[in-house]
Design a protein around this motif. Structure first.
Motif, PDB file in Angstrom:
ATOM      1  N   SER A 112       0.815  -1.222   0.000  1.00  0.00           N
ATOM      2  CA  SER A 112       0.000   0.000   0.000  1.00  0.00           C
ATOM      3  C   SER A 112       0.846   1.269   0.000  1.00  0.00           C
ATOM      4  CB  SER A 112      -0.943  -0.001   1.209  1.00  0.00           C
ATOM      5  OG  SER A 112      -1.851  -1.071   1.140  1.00  0.00           O
ATOM      6  N   GLY A 113       1.912   1.269  -0.817  1.00  0.00           N
ATOM      7  CA  GLY A 113       2.760   2.448  -0.989  1.00  0.00           C
ATOM      8  C   GLY A 113       4.009   2.463  -0.146  1.00  0.00           C
ATOM      9  N   GLY A 211      -2.731  -5.057   3.503  1.00  0.00           N
ATOM     10  CA  GLY A 211      -2.655  -3.971   2.542  1.00  0.00           C
ATOM     11  C   GLY A 211      -2.575  -4.533   1.136  1.00  0.00           C
ATOM     12  N   SER A 212      -2.248  -3.672   0.209  1.00  0.00           N
ATOM     13  CA  SER A 212      -2.146  -4.070  -1.192  1.00  0.00           C
ATOM     14  C   SER A 212      -0.700  -4.462  -1.490  1.00  0.00           C
ATOM     15  CB  SER A 212      -2.597  -2.912  -2.088  1.00  0.00           C
ATOM     16  OG  SER A 212      -2.561  -3.279  -3.449  1.00  0.00           O
ATOM     17  N   TYR A 213      -0.463  -5.760  -1.617  1.00  0.00           N
ATOM     18  CA  TYR A 213       0.896  -6.288  -1.764  1.00  0.00           C
ATOM     19  C   TYR A 213       1.485  -5.925  -3.124  1.00  0.00           C
ATOM     20  CZ  TYR A 213       4.782  -9.606  -1.531  1.00  0.00           C
ATOM     21  OH  TYR A 213       6.030 -10.177  -1.508  1.00  0.00           O
ATOM     22  N   ASN A 219      -2.732   3.996  -2.484  1.00  0.00           N
ATOM     23  CA  ASN A 219      -4.125   3.939  -2.918  1.00  0.00           C
ATOM     24  C   ASN A 219      -4.976   2.985  -2.097  1.00  0.00           C
ATOM     25  OD1 ASN A 219      -3.674   5.746  -5.045  1.00  0.00           O
ATOM     26  ND2 ASN A 219      -2.972   4.098  -6.402  1.00  0.00           N
ATOM     27  N   ASP A 220      -4.416   2.409  -1.054  1.00  0.00           N
ATOM     28  CA  ASP A 220      -5.161   1.440  -0.266  1.00  0.00           C
ATOM     29  C   ASP A 220      -4.736   1.543   1.197  1.00  0.00           C
ATOM     30  OD1 ASP A 220      -6.908  -0.559   0.361  1.00  0.00           O
ATOM     31  OD2 ASP A 220      -5.957  -2.111  -0.859  1.00  0.00           O
TER      32      ASP A 220
END
Length: 276
Positions: A112-113, A211-213, A219-220
């Motif tokens: 997630s960034g 989170g977004s791996y 963005n998440d």
């Protein structure tokens, strides 16, 4: 995606099984291990096999290295340490020792960034002690790359093990966290008049990221959760074992076997350990 971070199993089979069951129940899709699979507890071989079967990433801890090294590397150790090394080293097959000694030092990924870097105790060595009372300068160094990291970037989030208790801090818009120990959890700061119930510390510990791996953009959502899991301590202690008394003391009492060593470390930081 949910990612479970486990560390410091230390041959504790019952604790490892309880944690893996909890991880499955929580729906984690990946498991990363921060090392120290072996030593202390009686089930190093079984724990190695389970880690190999269940973990997507495994980095090397100081015990994994130490008990896989040639005997010549410990010739100057005290007799007790030599005997301990010989016993654990002899329990492991050549294939298992090769597996441990060849594990990578660190791993990193975006979530997630945030650039997340994981290792056993520091970017440079596998036996550095860093606790909440250390200086901001020492904490900042944990985010810096080294010759043993995957990239030369400064991390946004670092997660490590080694100190056997869960911990998190924020500095310079960065997050430093310790996952705690699966098989040998303890608290360094103890006082009989102030301690909570022993169950607060002696359970099996791990942490859970969500989170977004692989996503480099913010963005998440990103979350980090500390988890503790009860397990059958008495069953783990059923097997006769050469380190049984030492291991039993630590996992039953949630305290390090040599508190004098801990006291000396705190005093090196200018902290009066006796007056906590």
């Amino acid at each position: 995606m949910k990612i479970a971070i486990i560390s410091d199993v230390h041959g504790n089979l019952e604790a490892l099984k309880a944690v893996l069951k909890d991880i499955k129940n929580k729906g984690a899709e990946k498991i990363f291990c921060l090392g120290d699979i072996v030593a202390k507890g009686p089930h190093s071989k079984e724990c190695i096999e389970i880690i190999k079967q269940n973990c997507d990433v495994v980095v090397r801890g100081n015990c994994d290295r130490h008990f896989s090294e040639p005997m010549s590397d410990i010739t100057n150790k005290p007799e007790y340490e030599k005997n301990r090394w010989e016993k654990i080293h002899g329990m492991l097959s050549e294939e298992e020792r090769e597996y441990l000694i060849n594990l990578p030092h660190s791993f990193e990924f975006y979530l997630s960034g945030s650039l997340v870097r994981i290792f056993h105790s520091s970017p440079e060595v596998d036996n550095k002690v860093l606790i909440s009372q250390d200086s901001i300068q020492d904490k900042y160094k944990m985010f810096l790359p080294s010759s043993k990291t995957m990239s030369d970037k400064v991390a946004d989030v670092i997660i490590y093990g080694h100190i056997h208790h869960q911990y998190m801090d924020k500095i310079y818009n960065k997050t430093i966290a310790n996952s705690g120990s699966v098989g040998n959890s303890f608290c360094l700061i103890r006082n009989p008049e102030k301690d909570s119930k022993i169950e607060e510390i002696r359970q099996a510990n791990y942490c859970l990221l969500e989170g977004s791996y692989g996503e480099k953009e913010y963005n998440d959502s990103f979350s980090l959760q500390f988890v503790r899991v009860p397990y059958n301590i008495e069953k783990e202690l059923e097997e006769d074992y050469f380190e049984h008394n030492e291991f039993e003391h630590e996992i039953k009492n949630g305290t390090y076997r040599n508190m004098e060593k801990i006291k000396n470390y705190f005093e090196s930081l200018g902290i009066d350990f006796d007056n906590f």
